[in-house]
Design a protein around this motif. Structure first.
Motif, PDB file in Angstrom:
ATOM      1  N   ASN A 108       0.807  -1.214   0.000  1.00 49.97           N
ATOM      2  CA  ASN A 108       0.000   0.000   0.000  1.00 49.97           C
ATOM      3  C   ASN A 108       0.848   1.276   0.000  1.00 49.97           C
ATOM      4  OD1 ASN A 108      -2.797  -1.118   0.019  1.00 49.97           O
ATOM      5  ND2 ASN A 108      -1.981  -2.163   1.823  1.00 49.97           N
ATOM      6  N   VAL A 109       0.378   2.329   0.673  1.00 49.06           N
ATOM      7  CA  VAL A 109       1.055   3.617   0.602  1.00 49.06           C
ATOM      8  C   VAL A 109       2.459   3.528   1.193  1.00 49.06           C
ATOM      9  CG1 VAL A 109       0.955   6.035   1.303  1.00 49.06           C
ATOM     10  CG2 VAL A 109      -1.142   4.846   0.675  1.00 49.06           C
ATOM     11  N   ARG A 110       2.641   2.681   2.191  1.00 44.03           N
ATOM     12  CA  ARG A 110       3.984   2.529   2.765  1.00 44.03           C
ATOM     13  C   ARG A 110       4.963   2.008   1.714  1.00 44.03           C
ATOM     14  NH1 ARG A 110       3.170  -1.180   6.678  1.00 44.03           N
ATOM     15  NH2 ARG A 110       2.879   0.331   8.348  1.00 44.03           N
ATOM     16  N   GLU A 111       4.528   1.070   0.886  1.00 44.59           N
ATOM     17  CA  GLU A 111       5.389   0.539  -0.163  1.00 44.59           C
ATOM     18  C   GLU A 111       5.715   1.620  -1.191  1.00 44.59           C
ATOM     19  OE1 GLU A 111       5.426  -2.937  -3.633  1.00 44.59           O
ATOM     20  OE2 GLU A 111       3.678  -2.694  -2.336  1.00 44.59           O
ATOM     21  N   LEU A 112       4.715   2.415  -1.565  1.00 46.49           N
ATOM     22  CA  LEU A 112       4.960   3.514  -2.509  1.00 46.49           C
ATOM     23  C   LEU A 112       5.936   4.523  -1.912  1.00 46.49           C
ATOM     24  CD1 LEU A 112       4.324   5.120  -5.093  1.00 46.49           C
ATOM     25  CD2 LEU A 112       2.386   6.130  -3.870  1.00 46.49           C
ATOM     26  N   ARG A 113       5.740   4.845  -0.648  1.00 42.30           N
ATOM     27  CA  ARG A 113       6.615   5.812   0.024  1.00 42.30           C
ATOM     28  C   ARG A 113       8.058   5.318   0.017  1.00 42.30           C
ATOM     29  NH1 ARG A 113       8.541   6.936   5.223  1.00 42.30           N
ATOM     30  NH2 ARG A 113       8.420   9.152   5.825  1.00 42.30           N
ATOM     31  N   ASN A 114       8.262   4.045   0.341  1.00 41.85           N
ATOM     32  CA  ASN A 114       9.617   3.493   0.350  1.00 41.85           C
ATOM     33  C   ASN A 114      10.215   3.480  -1.049  1.00 41.85           C
ATOM     34  OD1 ASN A 114       9.321   3.080   3.073  1.00 41.85           O
ATOM     35  ND2 ASN A 114       8.935   0.889   2.938  1.00 41.85           N
ATOM     36  N   ALA A 115       9.391   3.168  -2.054  1.00 42.53           N
ATOM     37  CA  ALA A 115       9.884   3.148  -3.432  1.00 42.53           C
ATOM     38  C   ALA A 115      10.341   4.534  -3.868  1.00 42.53           C
ATOM     39  CB  ALA A 115       8.793   2.620  -4.371  1.00 42.53           C
ATOM     40  N   ILE A 116       9.551   5.564  -3.550  1.00 43.73           N
ATOM     41  CA  ILE A 116       9.919   6.932  -3.936  1.00 43.73           C
ATOM     42  C   ILE A 116      11.185   7.373  -3.215  1.00 43.73           C
ATOM     43  CG2 ILE A 116       9.203   9.348  -3.866  1.00 43.73           C
ATOM     44  CD1 ILE A 116       7.761   7.817  -6.004  1.00 43.73           C
ATOM     45  N   GLU A 117      11.329   7.009  -1.952  1.00 46.44           N
ATOM     46  CA  GLU A 117      12.554   7.400  -1.234  1.00 46.44           C
ATOM     47  C   GLU A 117      13.777   6.754  -1.888  1.00 46.44           C
ATOM     48  OE1 GLU A 117      14.380   7.923   3.236  1.00 46.44           O
ATOM     49  OE2 GLU A 117      12.720   6.507   2.964  1.00 46.44           O
ATOM     50  N   THR A 118      13.664   5.467  -2.229  1.00 43.21           N
ATOM     51  CA  THR A 118      14.766   4.794  -2.923  1.00 43.21           C
ATOM     52  C   THR A 118      15.111   5.510  -4.219  1.00 43.21           C
ATOM     53  OG1 THR A 118      14.143   2.643  -1.990  1.00 43.21           O
ATOM     54  CG2 THR A 118      15.511   2.623  -3.974  1.00 43.21           C
ATOM     55  N   MET A 119      14.095   5.881  -4.978  1.00 44.82           N
ATOM     56  CA  MET A 119      14.307   6.530  -6.270  1.00 44.82           C
ATOM     57  C   MET A 119      14.956   7.900  -6.095  1.00 44.82           C
ATOM     58  SD  MET A 119      10.711   5.435  -8.080  1.00 44.82           S
ATOM     59  CE  MET A 119      11.107   6.115  -9.702  1.00 44.82           C
ATOM     60  N   VAL A 120      14.519   8.662  -5.094  1.00 45.59           N
ATOM     61  CA  VAL A 120      15.103   9.984  -4.860  1.00 45.59           C
ATOM     62  C   VAL A 120      16.574   9.852  -4.496  1.00 45.59           C
ATOM     63  CG1 VAL A 120      15.092  11.954  -3.278  1.00 45.59           C
ATOM     64  CG2 VAL A 120      12.938  11.134  -4.256  1.00 45.59           C
ATOM     65  N   VAL A 121      16.886   8.905  -3.632  1.00 42.88           N
ATOM     66  CA  VAL A 121      18.275   8.728  -3.196  1.00 42.88           C
ATOM     67  C   VAL A 121      19.177   8.346  -4.374  1.00 42.88           C
ATOM     68  CG1 VAL A 121      19.805   7.279  -1.800  1.00 42.88           C
ATOM     69  CG2 VAL A 121      17.691   8.170  -0.813  1.00 42.88           C
ATOM     70  N   LEU A 122      18.667   7.500  -5.286  1.00 37.84           N
ATOM     71  CA  LEU A 122      19.489   7.003  -6.388  1.00 37.84           C
ATOM     72  C   LEU A 122      19.432   7.879  -7.638  1.00 37.84           C
ATOM     73  CD1 LEU A 122      18.691   3.171  -6.137  1.00 37.84           C
ATOM     74  CD2 LEU A 122      20.612   4.429  -5.144  1.00 37.84           C
ATOM     75  N   ASP A 123      18.549   8.866  -7.669  1.00 37.58           N
ATOM     76  CA  ASP A 123      18.373   9.679  -8.876  1.00 37.58           C
ATOM     77  C   ASP A 123      19.630  10.492  -9.192  1.00 37.58           C
ATOM     78  OD1 ASP A 123      16.599  11.021 -10.945  1.00 37.58           O
ATOM     79  OD2 ASP A 123      17.264  12.738  -9.759  1.00 37.58           O
ATOM     80  N   ARG A 124      19.888  10.667 -10.509  1.00 35.05           N
ATOM     81  CA  ARG A 124      21.073  11.393 -10.943  1.00 35.05           C
ATOM     82  C   ARG A 124      20.779  12.592 -11.832  1.00 35.05           C
ATOM     83  NH1 ARG A 124      25.522   6.668 -12.470  1.00 35.05           N
ATOM     84  NH2 ARG A 124      25.445   5.570 -10.471  1.00 35.05           N
ATOM     85  N   ASN A 125      19.552  12.692 -12.362  1.00 36.80           N
ATOM     86  CA  ASN A 125      19.302  13.755 -13.343  1.00 36.80           C
ATOM     87  C   ASN A 125      18.145  14.677 -12.999  1.00 36.80           C
ATOM     88  OD1 ASN A 125      17.102  12.135 -13.747  1.00 36.80           O
ATOM     89  ND2 ASN A 125      17.604  11.550 -15.840  1.00 36.80           N
TER      90      ASN A 125
END
Length: 530
Positions: free
Chosen positions: A400-417
């Motif tokens: 649910n929303v917790r999974e989405l929240r964790n996914a977005i945090e991972t993406m923000v941390v790894l984002d380069r552009n």
């Protein structure tokens, strides 16, 4: 009367798209598709910064044809003056300007207005130019000659993103100011019904029961109920009933006196006394032992609590908000939860929808989490790519929303552009095939469907024995659980067992792969005797 000038554009060419003529233009046409206008202005206001007058006027003509209000500036200083004088939604600036260049304008404008969307226009596109522009905060760049269709598409897309962010901020502000629902995001009918119930129940002193799968935001709703109540200035105290052993939970709730049991070297105040005058949130109430349920019921009926080992009761004034991801009525029928306690707690029952039933909120939620984690981790992340939102819509979101929240945090941390794209997706989302069917097991676990080629066993033909699953096979492998003929409880227990084996007993990793909280996994391990 002066003669009317005529456009020198070729027949069939949009006026102003190929020349800088000043022929009178028709009234702005209705855009071809419905646009979401940013809340900051009724009509989007754009600033074009270009020292080549014919090119600037051609851009202006194309953008005004889309219904936008467009102003021109021929230098960095003139552009900054206009930005100080009135708000703009988008700036399009040439890289090469007389005096200070477009990158310098970009830096100055971003310092003044961090949320301003700026496009860089260059006649000498290169990877270095693009990288420099993005690092300085440009949302995109265009190369000369600018094609009208590309200009319309890029600017329209950016304005839609700004509109989404503005909607999100407006919704948050409205909920915070009117309903005290700080931190909650969503506009789907299912979550709106939750907001309506919270608005009604929050200001009262009624006991509230929150029902919903793991990760749907039950504690956020509990806090909203507290903020809306007359107890808002007193403590909000949360306790997880599943995280405490049978021997510790009564001490945590009711407190104990010195010497009440081995190791009780000093008296301890329980959560009921600590939350006196405020709200006590009992999370995962369905996991509370029956012996403790009886004592909790007595506290609720009498408003008095007796610490472990004490003879005298103490008065307490506490509002209770409870939550569970279990079917409490089923547990009542199984004799695992007291019926009288259930009705005492569920004066107001609020059911929170899973994320898969409010997919229209994905853009709002993703944008809200992007902003939060970009600020938390000090990253410049401006957008979530539309292709990512489409991928999100294909996922079943067992966490649910917790999974989405964790996914977005991972993406923000790894984002380069500066844009969250498919390359930033966590492995579980990146490797999932679009449209792949999934079944929802109790507790939010996802079970892959059985292979379509496997026929059902008939009475005349004995069913072949199911192959034993390889204990070291990864969760993402092609293996499938043999589902037919098994209950959901059996399927979930087997899925958890295989996942634990694949993760070599690491419960934290197993919980992440299953899309459930660690405490929920611990409870299920105990429940299924794994």
């Amino acid at each position: 009367m002066a003669a009317r000038s005529r456009c020198r554009a070729a027949p069939g060419t949009a006026r102003g798209s190929c020349c800088g003529c000043r022929a009178p233009r028709a009234a702005p046409r209705i855009p071809r598709r419905s646009r979401r206008i940013p809340a900051m202005s009724a009509v989007p206001r754009l600033l074009v910064v270009e020292d080549d007058a014919p090119h600037a006027e051609a851009l202006q003509a194309v953008l005004e044809g889309e219904g936008y209000e467009v102003e021109l500036a021929d230098s960095t200083d003139a552009a900054l003056d206009r930005l100080r004088a009135r708000p703009f939604d988008v700036v399009l600036t040439d890289l090469v300007l007389g005096g200070r260049d477009g990158l310098e304008l970009l830096r100055e404008a971003r310092r003044m207005l961090p949320d301003l969307s700026i496009f860089l226009i260059t006649g000498h596109a290169s990877v270095e130019t693009a990288v420099s522009a993005m690092r300085e905060g440009a949302v995109d760049y265009l190369t000369k000659p600018v094609h009208p269709a590309e200009l319309r598409t890029r600017v329209g897309r950016e304005l839609e993103k700004r509109a989404l962010a503005a909607d999100n901020q407006a919704l948050r502000a409205e909920l915070d100011s009117r309903f005290g629902l700080e931190g909650l995001v969503g506009n789907a009918p299912a979550i709106r019904r939750v907001y309506d119930m919270v608005r009604q129940a929050g200001p009262t002193d009624a006991t509230v029961m929150l029902l919903g799968e793991s990760g749907t935001g039950k504690e956020l709703i509990a806090r909203a109920c507290h903020r809306l109540s007359p107890r808002a200035k007193r403590r909000f105290v949360a306790i997880n009933c599943a995280a405490l052993s049978d021997t510790l939970i009564e001490s945590e709730l009711f407190g104990h006196v010195k010497g009440a049991f081995t190791g009780a070297h000093a008296a301890k105040e329980g959560k009921f006394r600590y939350a006196h005058g405020g709200t006590l949130f009992l999370d995962e109430i369905g996991d509370m032992p029956l012996s403790t349920q009886a004592k909790l019921l007595r506290v609720l009926e009498e408003g008095r609590v007796t610490p472990v080992g004490a003879d005298d009761a103490e008065e307490v004034d506490v509002r209770i908000v409870a939550a569970t991801n279990l079917d409490l009525m089923q547990r009542v029928q199984e004799g695992r939860f007291r019926q009288d306690l259930y009705y005492r707690l569920a004066v107001v029952a609020i059911e929170l929808p899973p994320l898969r039933e409010r997919l229209e909120d994905l853009p709002l939620l993703a944008d809200a989490f992007r902003r939060d984690f970009a600020e938390k981790h000090g990253k410049q992340v401006d957008t979530v790519a539309e292709v990512v939102i489409e991928r999100f819509r294909q996922h079943s979101w067992p966490g649910n929303v917790r999974e989405l929240r964790n996914a977005i945090e991972t993406m923000v941390v790894l984002d380069r552009n500066g844009e969250l794209g498919l390359e930033d997706l966590p492995p579980g989302l990146r490797g999932e095939q679009l449209g792949q069917g999934r079944a929802q097991a109790p507790g939010g676990a996802v079970v892959a469907p059985a292979p379509a080629a496997m026929p059902a066993a008939s009475p005349a033909t004995p069913a072949p024995a199911a192959p034993s699953p390889a204990p070291t096979a990864p969760v993402e492998s092609e293996a499938r659980l043999p589902l037919a003929g098994h209950s959901l409880r059996e399927v979930e227990a087997e899925l958890i067992r295989q996942t634990l084996e694949a993760c070599e007993g690491n419960r934290q990793r197993a919980a992440e792969k299953l899309g459930m909280g660690e405490r929920t996994l611990y409870r299920k391990i105990k429940e299924y005797d794994l």
